[in-house]
Design a protein around this motif. Structure first.
Motif, PDB file in Angstrom:
ATOM      1  N   PHE A  73      -1.038   5.025  -0.045  1.00  0.00           N
ATOM      2  CA  PHE A  73      -0.056   6.105  -0.025  1.00  0.00           C
ATOM      3  C   PHE A  73      -0.664   7.430  -0.458  1.00  0.00           C
ATOM      4  N   SER A  74      -1.412   7.425  -1.577  1.00  0.00           N
ATOM      5  CA  SER A  74      -1.927   8.694  -2.078  1.00  0.00           C
ATOM      6  C   SER A  74      -3.179   8.495  -2.916  1.00  0.00           C
ATOM      7  N   ILE A  75      -4.100   9.444  -2.783  1.00  0.00           N
ATOM      8  CA  ILE A  75      -5.273   9.539  -3.649  1.00  0.00           C
ATOM      9  C   ILE A  75      -5.269  10.937  -4.257  1.00  0.00           C
ATOM     10  N   ILE A  76      -5.497  11.003  -5.565  1.00  0.00           N
ATOM     11  CA  ILE A  76      -5.585  12.279  -6.261  1.00  0.00           C
ATOM     12  C   ILE A  76      -6.967  12.392  -6.901  1.00  0.00           C
ATOM     13  N   GLY A  77      -7.717  13.402  -6.495  1.00  0.00           N
ATOM     14  CA  GLY A  77      -9.040  13.643  -7.048  1.00  0.00           C
ATOM     15  C   GLY A  77      -8.997  14.753  -8.079  1.00  0.00           C
ATOM     16  N   LEU A  78      -9.402  14.447  -9.303  1.00  0.00           N
ATOM     17  CA  LEU A  78      -9.394  15.422 -10.389  1.00  0.00           C
ATOM     18  C   LEU A  78     -10.793  16.002 -10.542  1.00  0.00           C
ATOM     19  N   ASP A  79     -10.970  17.233 -10.114  1.00  0.00           N
ATOM     20  CA  ASP A  79     -12.246  17.945 -10.081  1.00  0.00           C
ATOM     21  C   ASP A  79     -13.373  17.040  -9.587  1.00  0.00           C
ATOM     22  N   PHE A 122       0.813  -1.212   0.000  1.00  0.00           N
ATOM     23  CA  PHE A 122       0.000   0.000   0.000  1.00  0.00           C
ATOM     24  C   PHE A 122       0.852   1.269   0.000  1.00  0.00           C
ATOM     25  N   ASP A 123       2.101   1.167   0.413  1.00  0.00           N
ATOM     26  CA  ASP A 123       2.992   2.328   0.385  1.00  0.00           C
ATOM     27  C   ASP A 123       3.353   2.741  -1.036  1.00  0.00           C
ATOM     28  N   ASP A 172      -8.907   9.846   3.692  1.00  0.00           N
ATOM     29  CA  ASP A 172      -9.083   8.600   2.942  1.00  0.00           C
ATOM     30  C   ASP A 172      -7.778   7.890   2.609  1.00  0.00           C
ATOM     31  N   ALA A 173      -6.644   8.564   2.735  1.00  0.00           N
ATOM     32  CA  ALA A 173      -5.341   7.959   2.468  1.00  0.00           C
ATOM     33  C   ALA A 173      -4.296   8.711   3.275  1.00  0.00           C
ATOM     34  N   ARG A 174      -3.062   8.240   3.209  1.00  0.00           N
ATOM     35  CA  ARG A 174      -1.995   8.955   3.909  1.00  0.00           C
ATOM     36  C   ARG A 174      -1.855  10.372   3.365  1.00  0.00           C
ATOM     37  N   ASN A 197       4.728  15.581  -2.472  1.00  0.00           N
ATOM     38  CA  ASN A 197       3.584  16.100  -1.719  1.00  0.00           C
ATOM     39  C   ASN A 197       3.090  15.067  -0.724  1.00  0.00           C
ATOM     40  N   ALA A 198       3.027  13.808  -1.158  1.00  0.00           N
ATOM     41  CA  ALA A 198       2.585  12.743  -0.264  1.00  0.00           C
ATOM     42  C   ALA A 198       3.657  12.443   0.781  1.00  0.00           C
ATOM     43  N   ARG A 199       4.899  12.385   0.341  1.00  0.00           N
ATOM     44  CA  ARG A 199       5.983  12.089   1.294  1.00  0.00           C
ATOM     45  C   ARG A 199       6.086  13.150   2.374  1.00  0.00           C
ATOM     46  N   ASN A 200       5.821  14.395   1.998  1.00  0.00           N
ATOM     47  CA  ASN A 200       5.941  15.517   2.939  1.00  0.00           C
ATOM     48  C   ASN A 200       4.625  15.863   3.621  1.00  0.00           C
ATOM     49  N   ASN A 201       3.579  15.085   3.339  1.00  0.00           N
ATOM     50  CA  ASN A 201       2.252  15.322   3.928  1.00  0.00           C
ATOM     51  C   ASN A 201       1.810  16.764   3.704  1.00  0.00           C
ATOM     52  N   LEU A 202       1.887  17.197   2.454  1.00  0.00           N
ATOM     53  CA  LEU A 202       1.510  18.563   2.104  1.00  0.00           C
ATOM     54  C   LEU A 202       0.055  18.837   2.475  1.00  0.00           C
TER      55      LEU A 202
END
Length: 312
Positions: A171-177, A144-145, A196-198, A286-291
């Protein structure tokens, strides 16, 4: 770019129609029967392999490589495996990264004029995909990482439900609009959310009162290009909505979407952010740094959309 069918009449019906399974036409959509998982890698480009749900023989016979990261793509309303979130995004991901790419084709549920019915299906789609990913992790096929889930419009909310049903461990979710109609800012349990994710990152290209997107700070990091409502070079909501996918695809190629941090959504909508920043949209760091926060960047009217500075 494939045209998304949206009319004033359809939107009026959307706003007036509750999500209600009892109003669904028969036979009812069944995610476990109707959703297809289409795998693309550098070994089978242009010829996706359909994975069978939780089937060891299927995944072992496929070109899936457990040592490589996994990207999961989910389309929106009225789309299918020919949409840009499938074809162009998969192609660019494989051009630049040796990944496994699974496209979630839920067109049996999305290709309906009943938007409310389609919106009601994002939860079971997310549950189905989460069940497959959990099974893959239990059998040593995925970490999952190393999983990103990217969804457009209704698919962004489906991605959120993938995250909810995997305990926020991806690890990451990206929502596009992320779609707006029928999804409430105040109901994080019913839409994509920062928990919903890290790391959860959203791009808002067509918000506002009559926009097709939710247009609110609902994720850990929210990016509002050109104010987040109407996109430069677009004359319709549909164009502005679909621009989210175009921006994401270009970010894979050569990420020049360099943003400024905003204090409020109002600042972002007015394109008046001067709080520093220096963050790129959809950057792995962005995910690694928890932006976290609200960000704005400007684009050109036509591709290439990014104005830089360019990422090395």
């Amino acid at each position: 770019m494939k045209t998304l069918i949206v009319s004033a009449l359809a939107i009026a019906c959307v706003l007036a129609t509750p999500i209600d399974n009892e109003n669904e036409p028969q036979p009812a959509f069944d995610a476990y029967r109707d959703v297809r998982l289409l795998l693309s890698t550098r070994r089978n480009r242009g010829n996706p392999f359909q994975l069978q749900f939780r089937n060891l023989d299927s995944i072992r016979a496929s070109p899936y490589n457990p040592s490589q990261p996994l990207r999961v793509l989910i389309h929106g309303w009225w789309e299918d495996d020919t949409s840009d979130i499938s074809v162009e995004t998969s192609e660019e991901l494989l051009n630049y990264y040796d990944n496994n790419v699974i496209f979630v084709d839920w067109s049996e549920g999305s290709r309906t004029i009943n938007y409310a019915g389609a919106a009601n299906r994002v939860n079971p789609v997310g549950h189905f995909v989460a069940s497959q990913l959990t099974w893959m992790r239990e059998n040593g096929f995925v970490n999952f990482d190393r999983v990103f889930v990217i969804g457009f419009s209704l698919g962004a909310h489906a991605a959120g439900f993938v995250g909810k049903n995997t305990g926020g461990q991806l690890f990451s979710i990206i929502g596009l609009d992320p779609a707006g109609p029928l999804f409430r800012e105040g109901r994080p349990d019913g839409r994509i959310d920062a928990s919903d994710a890290r790391h959860v990152e959203c791009l808002h290209t067509n918000g506002g009162l009559i926009g097709l997107g939710i247009g609110a700070h609902i994720c850990a990091a929210d990016f509002f290009p050109n104010g987040g409502t109407d996109q430069r070079g677009c004359l319709t909501n549909t164009c502005s909505h679909l621009r989210a996918v175009t921006i994401f695809v270009e970010s894979i190629q050569n990420n020049g979407f360099h943003s400024q941090r905003c204090t409020t959504e109002t600042q972002a909508s007015r394109e008046n952010c001067n709080s520093g920043g220096g963050q790129w949209f959809a950057h792995a760091d962005n995910a690694r740094n928890n932006l976290r926060g609200i960000f704005h960047f400007a684009t050109n009217r036509n591709p290439p959309l990014a104005q830089g500075p360019w990422r090395n």
